[in-house]
Write a protein that holds these residues in place. Structure first.
Motif, PDB file in Angstrom:
ATOM      1  N   SER A  62       0.791  -1.298  -0.281  1.00  0.00           N
ATOM      2  CA  SER A  62      -0.337   0.115   0.002  1.00  0.00           C
ATOM      3  C   SER A  62       1.071   1.179   0.163  1.00  0.00           C
ATOM      4  N   VAL A  63       0.850   1.975  -0.557  1.00  0.00           N
ATOM      5  CA  VAL A  63       1.283   3.745  -0.390  1.00  0.00           C
ATOM      6  C   VAL A  63       1.439   3.448   0.818  1.00  0.00           C
ATOM      7  N   PRO A  64       0.726   4.314   1.748  1.00  0.00           N
ATOM      8  CA  PRO A  64       1.160   4.479   3.088  1.00  0.00           C
ATOM      9  C   PRO A  64       2.218   4.116   3.306  1.00  0.00           C
ATOM     10  N   ARG A  65       2.677   2.459   3.573  1.00  0.00           N
ATOM     11  CA  ARG A  65       3.075   1.467   3.796  1.00  0.00           C
ATOM     12  C   ARG A  65       4.025   1.877   3.160  1.00  0.00           C
ATOM     13  N   ALA A  66       4.429   1.836   1.441  1.00  0.00           N
ATOM     14  CA  ALA A  66       6.040   2.528   1.100  1.00  0.00           C
ATOM     15  C   ALA A  66       5.744   3.540   1.681  1.00  0.00           C
ATOM     16  N   LEU A  67       5.467   4.579   1.404  1.00  0.00           N
ATOM     17  CA  LEU A  67       6.012   5.958   2.292  1.00  0.00           C
ATOM     18  C   LEU A  67       6.969   5.369   3.543  1.00  0.00           C
ATOM     19  N   SER A  68       6.012   5.041   4.441  1.00  0.00           N
ATOM     20  CA  SER A  68       6.310   4.909   5.556  1.00  0.00           C
ATOM     21  C   SER A  68       7.515   4.590   5.960  1.00  0.00           C
ATOM     22  N   PHE A  69       7.903   3.611   4.419  1.00  0.00           N
ATOM     23  CA  PHE A  69       9.282   2.774   4.716  1.00  0.00           C
ATOM     24  C   PHE A  69      10.285   3.907   4.072  1.00  0.00           C
ATOM     25  N   GLY A  70       9.724   3.847   3.166  1.00  0.00           N
ATOM     26  CA  GLY A  70      10.841   5.370   2.208  1.00  0.00           C
ATOM     27  C   GLY A  70      11.622   5.889   3.627  1.00  0.00           C
ATOM     28  N   GLY A 100       4.340   1.172  -5.441  1.00  0.00           N
ATOM     29  CA  GLY A 100       5.183   1.014  -3.776  1.00  0.00           C
ATOM     30  C   GLY A 100       6.026   0.964  -4.152  1.00  0.00           C
ATOM     31  N   GLY A 101       7.244   1.423  -5.453  1.00  0.00           N
ATOM     32  CA  GLY A 101       8.668   2.099  -5.466  1.00  0.00           C
ATOM     33  C   GLY A 101       8.226   3.520  -5.928  1.00  0.00           C
ATOM     34  N   VAL A 102       7.363   4.108  -6.179  1.00  0.00           N
ATOM     35  CA  VAL A 102       6.879   5.867  -5.814  1.00  0.00           C
ATOM     36  C   VAL A 102       7.295   6.126  -4.887  1.00  0.00           C
ATOM     37  N   GLY A 103       6.417   5.578  -4.028  1.00  0.00           N
ATOM     38  CA  GLY A 103       5.917   5.631  -3.190  1.00  0.00           C
ATOM     39  C   GLY A 103       7.206   5.606  -1.710  1.00  0.00           C
ATOM     40  N   ILE A 104       8.191   4.360  -1.642  1.00  0.00           N
ATOM     41  CA  ILE A 104       9.419   4.327  -0.704  1.00  0.00           C
ATOM     42  C   ILE A 104      10.325   5.615  -1.180  1.00  0.00           C
ATOM     43  N   ILE A 105      10.728   6.045  -2.130  1.00  0.00           N
ATOM     44  CA  ILE A 105      10.832   7.279  -3.314  1.00  0.00           C
ATOM     45  C   ILE A 105      10.432   8.994  -2.662  1.00  0.00           C
TER      46      ILE A 105
END
Length: 616
Positions: A62-70, A100-105
């Motif tokens: 999910s985008v929130p989780r990917a964002l948090s991971f980044g 997911g990759g964009v969210g991490i960035i």
């Protein structure tokens, strides 16, 4: 460009050192800081044991989780560049989605702001060199230990020590430098200052390959009064643009997904920088308001710069998130997925080669790609259409119907669709061996190379078999044709069962059928000569045809063994409990011999013998 880049940088440094000896301390501080980042990354790779990779794979649904991971990963590693490279590697291997990759960035850009807070709040207000020296001394002791964990801790501790030491030398260098040259004379105000210093910040980050190092340089220069606060804001914006160069370089060897992510990184940072430049006055007022609110002194410009750096990065994420779906659609239109060339490696590229975990996953996919090519060549080499074989309810009946020879150059097909892929697999497994790959991953990587070797062996065997398949199966020739049809049927049936294994859920797979089939093949191989002798004595098989069949049955059984061995190795269940049960139930060599004496379906030559007897 690359040819002149290094000489120009070295020449610029030499000239700078000649003009001002004090600049040497600043340059040394930058170099020590960058060396500390490299040690910190090595510590992660050595000590992490794939922890970051496993978290990345699990936290991007999910985008929130990917964002948090980044955010969290960049905060801990203090390197958005490393997080970007890991993300590109996993995206290229197909382990995470583009969203997911964009969210991490996006999250990494917010996470990188924590470095500015640490430097402004701690590094410039405390004598961190006093902590750096003991950390470096202890780290060297740990680095020379045999324990992987101890070495990993040593590299990480040494990395932090060199980071602190680099900050100290940059700070001292600027303090000494200001007595000789006052850089504030070059301060520029207004739009010109914004433009020029943004470009300088971009160029500095491109040269150092680290926005974190650029921000430390800006903060130490600002603390020493060598640059104005307004120009420091512009430099910070430029550093954000320059950091995209690492992702762009990392995407050079990546597949189309990695290139999409690098483009997303560039777009995000350009949009964020553009918004910050346009809204520079409101943002500066927001910084003053927040600084008053949290008790930051009006003259503490380093802390205010950290606040500004955080505000405009968070603002960029807030502005871009509502347009995420449109951004993904644009990336997919701009960088179109290429039509796959089955003759070239599809999953192996320089990006997945960066980390052992992604290399293993990519190798598994490439080996399956190799098998898909090989299975089609094997069945076509037997004058069978793959799709028809997979769809058939009765494979034997289908084989007896297929008499039309297929237009196929098996040697050319092998060279183009099998040999090239196998060469790529061997090359990448060799690279894995040259790196500090964990033993368990290295073992699985070499096992995959062995699987690909078995697949190649099966294709080579069918290459030898094809000549007489064309000779004896295009038109019926009695017992000889039936013997060859049975060989074709058995190989086709194995291909069908392997396809069933591939389509089954991992928890439902079992290699027990493969063990039973292995026993059947060995029995048929041992009894072929005896059964062919019986057909010769009955006068239904000529010695010439019998000789050809004996040779070709050897090739056929070799192909069957290779296909089964490849399937056993590739689809073996990783779960230890299941693997243990199957190892207990699988057949060893003695059990194979025992299984051969168990009553079962009549072997292939005997079936042909019976048909001849009935016809008589």
């Amino acid at each position: 460009m690359k040819r002149f880049y290094l000489p120009l940088v070295i020449a610029a440094l030499v000239v700078t050192f000649w003009v001002s000896p004090d600049a040497q301390e600043i340059a040394a501080g930058v170099a020590i800081f960058l060396f500390g980042m490299l040690m910190l990354e090595d510590g992660f790779k050595s000590f992490g044991g794939g922890t970051l990779e496993r978290l990345l794979e699990r936290t991007t649904d999910s985008v929130p989780r990917a964002l948090s991971f980044g955010i969290v990963a960049t905060t801990l590693l203090q390197s958005s560049s490393l997080v970007s490279i890991v993300t590109i590697s996993f995206l290229s291997a197909g382990l995470i989605t583009l969203v997911g990759g964009v969210g991490i960035i996006f999250g990494a850009n917010i996470g990188t702001t924590t470095g500015a807070w640490l430097v402004a709040g701690l590094g410039l207000k405390v004598d961190i060199a006093a902590y750096a020296m003991p950390m470096i001394a202890i780290s060297i002791v740990l680095v020379f230990q045999k324990s992987k964990v101890a070495r990993g801790i040593g590299y990480a501790l040494g990395g932090l020590g060199f980071l602190f030491l680099g900050i100290h030398y940059m700070k001292e260098g600027f303090d000494a430098f200001k007595d000789e040259i006052d850089l504030t004379r070059f301060a520029l105000s207004g739009l010109l200052g914004l433009a020029v210093y943004s470009l300088i910040g971009t160029a500095a980050t491109v040269v150092m390959q680290s926005s974190h190092a650029t921000m430390v340089l800006i903060l130490t220069a600002l603390a020493a009064g060598q640059i104005s606060y307004d120009n420091a804001l512009a430099l910070a914006i430029g550093a954000n643009i320059g950091t995209t160069i690492t992702a762009m370089i990392g995407a050079i060897g990546a597949n189309y997904q990695g290139k999409r992510l690098a483009l997303a990184h560039l777009i995000f940072n350009l949009v964020t920088a553009g918004v910050a430049l346009v809204l520079i006055d409101p943002l500066r007022q927001s910084v003053d308001w927040i600084s008053d609110l949290v008790g930051i002194a009006a003259t503490d410009f380093t802390m205010k710069l950290a606040v500004f750096h955080t505000i405009f990065n968070v603002l960029g994420v807030v502005l871009m998130l509502p347009f995420l779906s449109r951004l993904i659609a644009f990336l997919e239109r701009r960088i179109v997925e290429p039509v796959p060339d089955i003759s070239l490696p599809r999953y192996l590229n320089e990006a997945v080669d960066e980390f052992p975990q992604t290399l293993e996953v990519a190798l598994r996919k490439e080996v399956l790609h190799l098998y898909d090519n090989a299975a089609e060549l094997i069945l076509h080499g037997l004058n069978l259409h793959r799709d028809e074989v997979y769809a058939a309810e009765d494979v034997g009946a289908l084989v007896r119907k297929c008499r039309k020879p297929l237009d196929l150059d098996l040697t050319e097909g092998y060279d183009r669709r099998v040999k090239t892929l196998y060469s790529g697999i061997v090359e990448y497994t060799t690279r894995a061996g040259d790196k500090r790959t964990p033993p368990d991953i290295a073992e699985r990587i070499y096992a995959l190379r062995d699987v690909s070797a078995e697949i190649v062996r099966a294709v080579k065997a069918v290459k030898h078999l094809r000549k007489n398949v064309l000779r004896y199966t295009v038109r019926p020739q009695g017992a000889t044709t039936e013997l060859y049809d049975e060989l074709r049927t058995q190989i086709a049936r194995i291909a069908v069962e392997i396809r069933k294994l591939d389509r089954a859920a991992p928890e439902d797979r079992s290699t027990l059928w493969l063990e039973q089939e292995r026993a059947r093949i060995e029995e048929d191989a041992l009894s072929t000569s005896r059964r062919v002798d019986a057909l010769i004595r009955k006068g239904v098989l000529t010695p010439a045809a019998a000789t050809s069949f004996m040779n070709d049955s050897g090739y056929a059984f070799s192909a069957m063994r290779a296909m089964i061995e490849a399937a056993r190795s590739y689809y073996v269940e990783r779960d230890r409990a299941v693997a243990e049960v199957e190892s207990l139930l699988s057949l060893d060599e003695d059990e194979l011999a025992e299984a051969m004496t168990t009553p079962r379906e009549v072997p292939i030559a005997s079936r042909a013998d019976d048909r001849v007897t009935e016809q008589s």
